[in-house]
Structure formats: C-alpha cells, structure tokens
Design an enzyme around this catalytic site. Structure first.
Site, PDB file in Angstrom:
ATOM      1  N   GLU A   1     -86.427  19.350 -36.441  1.00 41.60           N
ATOM      2  CA  GLU A   1     -85.860  18.737 -35.831  1.00 41.60           C
ATOM      3  C   GLU A   1     -85.879  17.518 -36.577  1.00 41.60           C
ATOM      4  O   GLU A   1     -84.664  17.025 -37.000  1.00 41.60           O
ATOM      5  CB  GLU A   1     -87.133  18.492 -34.454  1.00 41.60           C
TER       6      GLU A   1
ATOM      7  N   HIS B   1     -86.131  26.730 -24.353  1.00 43.54           N
ATOM      8  CA  HIS B   1     -87.171  25.342 -25.092  1.00 43.54           C
ATOM      9  C   HIS B   1     -86.929  24.288 -23.723  1.00 43.54           C
ATOM     10  O   HIS B   1     -86.050  23.109 -23.618  1.00 43.54           O
ATOM     11  CB  HIS B   1     -85.673  24.354 -26.223  1.00 43.54           C
TER      12      HIS B   1
ATOM     13  N   ASP C   1     -85.050  21.059 -23.586  1.00 44.44           N
ATOM     14  CA  ASP C   1     -86.018  19.877 -24.106  1.00 44.44           C
ATOM     15  C   ASP C   1     -86.747  19.528 -23.055  1.00 44.44           C
ATOM     16  O   ASP C   1     -87.711  19.587 -22.392  1.00 44.44           O
ATOM     17  CB  ASP C   1     -85.137  19.037 -25.351  1.00 44.44           C
ATOM     18  N   ASP C   2     -86.328  18.054 -22.897  1.00 45.66           N
ATOM     19  CA  ASP C   2     -87.092  16.965 -21.900  1.00 45.66           C
ATOM     20  C   ASP C   2     -86.027  16.414 -20.967  1.00 45.66           C
ATOM     21  O   ASP C   2     -85.386  15.278 -21.246  1.00 45.66           O
ATOM     22  CB  ASP C   2     -87.738  16.295 -22.407  1.00 45.66           C
TER      23      ASP C   2
ATOM     24  N   HIS D   1     -90.292  21.390 -21.778  1.00 42.51           N
ATOM     25  CA  HIS D   1     -91.307  20.903 -22.120  1.00 42.51           C
ATOM     26  C   HIS D   1     -91.724  21.031 -20.351  1.00 42.51           C
ATOM     27  O   HIS D   1     -90.905  20.054 -19.837  1.00 42.51           O
ATOM     28  CB  HIS D   1     -91.537  20.129 -22.889  1.00 42.51           C
TER      29      HIS D   1
HETATM   30  N1  ADE Z   1     -92.324  17.113 -26.960  1.00 44.41           N
HETATM   31  C1  ADE Z   1     -92.109  17.274 -26.271  1.00 44.41           C
HETATM   32  N2  ADE Z   1     -90.617  16.992 -26.766  1.00 44.41           N
HETATM   33  C2  ADE Z   1     -90.275  17.231 -27.864  1.00 44.41           C
HETATM   34  C3  ADE Z   1     -90.047  17.447 -28.949  1.00 44.41           C
HETATM   35  N3  ADE Z   1     -88.296  17.530 -28.693  1.00 44.41           N
HETATM   36  N4  ADE Z   1     -90.114  17.607 -30.228  1.00 44.41           N
HETATM   37  C4  ADE Z   1     -91.224  18.031 -30.910  1.00 44.41           C
HETATM   38  N5  ADE Z   1     -92.111  17.766 -29.485  1.00 44.41           N
HETATM   39  C5  ADE Z   1     -91.814  17.779 -28.158  1.00 44.41           C
HETATM   40 ZN    ZN Z   2     -89.270  20.540 -27.507  1.00 46.25          ZN
END
Ligand code: ADE
Ligand code: ZN
Length: 345
Positions: free
Chosen positions: A205, A22, A282-283, A24
């Site tokens: 989420e 997971h 995630d990010d 992005h």
């Molecule tokens: N796009 C990038 N990060 C995200 C996240 N945590 N939730 C939903 N969309 C996303």
């Molecule tokens: Zn995500």
C-alpha cells in the site's frame, strides 16, 4: 452512441451483486456515529459537529490517516456500540448490493485501551447474524493483526482468535506498513495456517514491492491493496501466474496519496498480468465513498467497459472465502444481470 454513459454504468454497478473483501469495520464509523457514541460514552473528542469532523479528513499519507482512525475509534466502548457500528455498515452494504462481506476488525486497537475482546466480537457477530437474516448478506470475519505492535501481542491475539474459531474465518495484517514487513509475523501466520484460518495481508500500500513478495512467502491467499506491485515487472508476472487476488481500494489510495490520480490507476495492468482485481472501499466515510462509488470513480477515470466491470464483480465472488455453493449462487445472479444488460443495449 450512449451505450456506456455514466448513468448506465452507475445503474449497472448498482445492479451487480458484489462481494466486499477489504473493509475495516472501525473504518465505517460515520461522523454522526462518532458524535453519538462520544456523547453516550462521555469520551472527549476535539469536534462539535459533523462538519468539523469532515474537515479533519485530509490526509498526507497512511500514518496521518491512522492517527485519526485510532483516535476516532476511542468512542467505541461496549458490545452495543460494536453492534450498532456493524449494523450501520450492513445497511449501507445492502444499499450497494453487496451480497457477501469479508469484514476486518482490529481487536488490539480496543483491548489496548481496556475494551474487552469478548464485547468487540460479540457485538460484531450479533450484527452479522442479524444482517444475514435482514438483508441476506453472507459474511466471514477477518481478525486483523496490528503490524506496528509486537509479535508477542499478535500471538496473544491469535490465541483469542482460536477461542472464537467458529466465528473468525481469517487472519489479516494491517496498520502502519513502513518498518513492519510481513516477515516480522512469520511465526504468527504459520500458526494461523496450522489452526486452519484463511490468511490475508495488507502489502504494497505504502510499503515497497518486496513486502508483497514477503506476504506471498507468508502464505497469504489474497493481497490487500498490492498497488505498488506495478513498480516490479517480475513480481507482477509471478503474481499473475499464481492468479492471486488484489483487494484494491481506489478512493483510499487517492486520499492517502498512494496514487496521484485515478486516470493512471493500474487496474488494467494488473488484470492483464493475470492478477484477479477486485474493488473495495477500505474505510468509506474517511475516503469519500462506499463500494459503488469506488467502482464508479474507477470506471469513469479509466473508461471501463461494462464487460470489465462485470468481470471485477465476478472476481470479488471467486476470490472470496465463501463456500462454493454460495459462490455459485451469487455468480448465477451476476450472470442474469449481465444477460439483462446485454439484451438491453
Ligand atoms: N487500517 C484501516 N485502514 C487501513 C489501511 N488503509 N491500511 C492499513 N491499515 C488500515
Ligand atoms: Zn485496509
């Protein structure tokens, strides 16, 4: 006895080969790169320094974060930018001992501002191929559908994915969750299945547990986040029976106020119910850490035992869409680390 001291746990986490399921690619845009791309592509941004950018990384919720995320990715313009972005992530993935990555990208976030789908995917793909040669990291690409856009837009994007079937392995669902339940994309996910793509979706989420249930009805093979399943005992039992995997992202959940602290992070509850828990980032620059940091912070907050950490790393391989041979290869490496650890403690 100092058997599970933080330095030992950190070195175990680092030594463990892992899969990241997971992540992005647009969410790996480091502040330094934002400044570099903005200058190169002559894109106006409201910041002059890395410090100013980092200061802006305070989020009330998912919506707040997404506004900044979409604004930040405007600096990405051509194929080279996507190559550099992806290569930058792979370098960090290698430092974190990630051996297999399932990388999400959001093509609609680029095509809607005039960037060609081809440039996005060619740049990412070239970097993934080079990353495999340079670091030995195997990969699968997940095309993520933006759930706050229309079903028609999603269908058009899926047609593009079909053209690139040899590069794209899975279809995902992300972006603003409230008001955009998985059921909105029933047609899209049915077609994705017919075309032979793996399917995953962000669910639970910020959205309610019923969204997780809907994602399962869509036929997804993994749930991204899934954290709010903890509110529904019956759902937890169903998910556990299925042995479905959750791609948890603890630092993301903390930064976006999905959880109040990591001390109550429901990882063990999920695991006890039978859900395959994995840890992901995630990010990372937005949420304060790459994968090892996510493992470390949860391990510290929940006082995870080495066996539990090793199990999570194994889950990441088992729950991946890597070919069985590749899975066995990485699992063997994890077993070696496990043995070595046990022999020395
Ligand atoms: N796009 C990038 N990060 C995200 C996240 N945590 N939730 C939903 N969309 C996303
Ligand atoms: Zn995500």
């Amino acid at each position: 006895m100092i058997m599970h001291s933080p330095p030992m746990i950190s070195s175990l986490i680092n030594a463990l080969p892992k899969a990241e399921l997971h992540i992005h690619v647009e969410g790996t845009l480091e502040p330094e790169l934002i400044l570099e791309f903005a200058k190169k592509n002559k894109v106006q941004i409201p910041y002059n320094s890395v410090e100013e950018i980092k200061k802006a990384y305070r989020f009330k919720n998912l919506e707040d974060f997404l506004n900044l995320y979409y604004s930040g990715l405007r600096v990405l313009k051509d194929e080279d930018d996507f190559y550099t972005l992806t290569m930058n992530y792979l370098e960090r993935a290698n430092e974190n001992n990630i051996r297999h990555v399932e990388l999400s990208f959001d093509p609609q976030a680029h095509t809607r501002r005039g960037v060609k789908f081809e440039d996005v995917i060619e740049g990412i793909h070239s970097a993934l191929k080079d990353g495999k040669k340079k670091y030995g990291i195997s990969w699968l690409l997940i095309l993520s559908i933006l759930r706050d856009l229309s079903v028609e837009d999603a269908m058009q994007t899926l047609s593009k994915a079909e053209e690139y079937k040899d590069i794209i392995g899975a279809i995902g669902l992300d972006s603003s969750e409230f008001g955009n339940p998985p059921s909105k994309f029933k047609k899209v996910f049915e077609k994705a299945k017919t075309l032979g793509f793996h399917r995953v979706a962000h669910a639970g989420e910020e959205g309610p547990p019923s969204y997780i249930h809907e994602a399962i009805e869509l036929g997804v093979e993994r749930i991204d986040h899934g954290i709010r399943a903890i509110e529904d005992e019956k759902l937890m039992q169903e998910l556990g029976k299925m042995r479905i995997a959750f791609t948890l992202c603890p630092l993301s959940n903390l930064k976006l106020n999905v959880v109040k602290s990591l001390e109550n992070y429901p990882l063990r509850e999920f695991s006890k119910a039978g859900i395959m828990v994995t840890i992901n980032s995630d990010d990372p620059p937005y949420f304060g850490g790459y994968i090892n940091k996510n493992y470390e912070e949860v391990a510290k907050a929940l006082d995870l035992k080495p066996e539990e950490i090793i199990e999570i790393a194994k889950n990441s391989i088992i729950a991946s869409f890597a070919p069985e041979r590749r899975k066995r290869e990485i699992l063997r490496k994890i077993n070696k680390v496990e043995k070595n650890y046990l022999d020395n403690t």
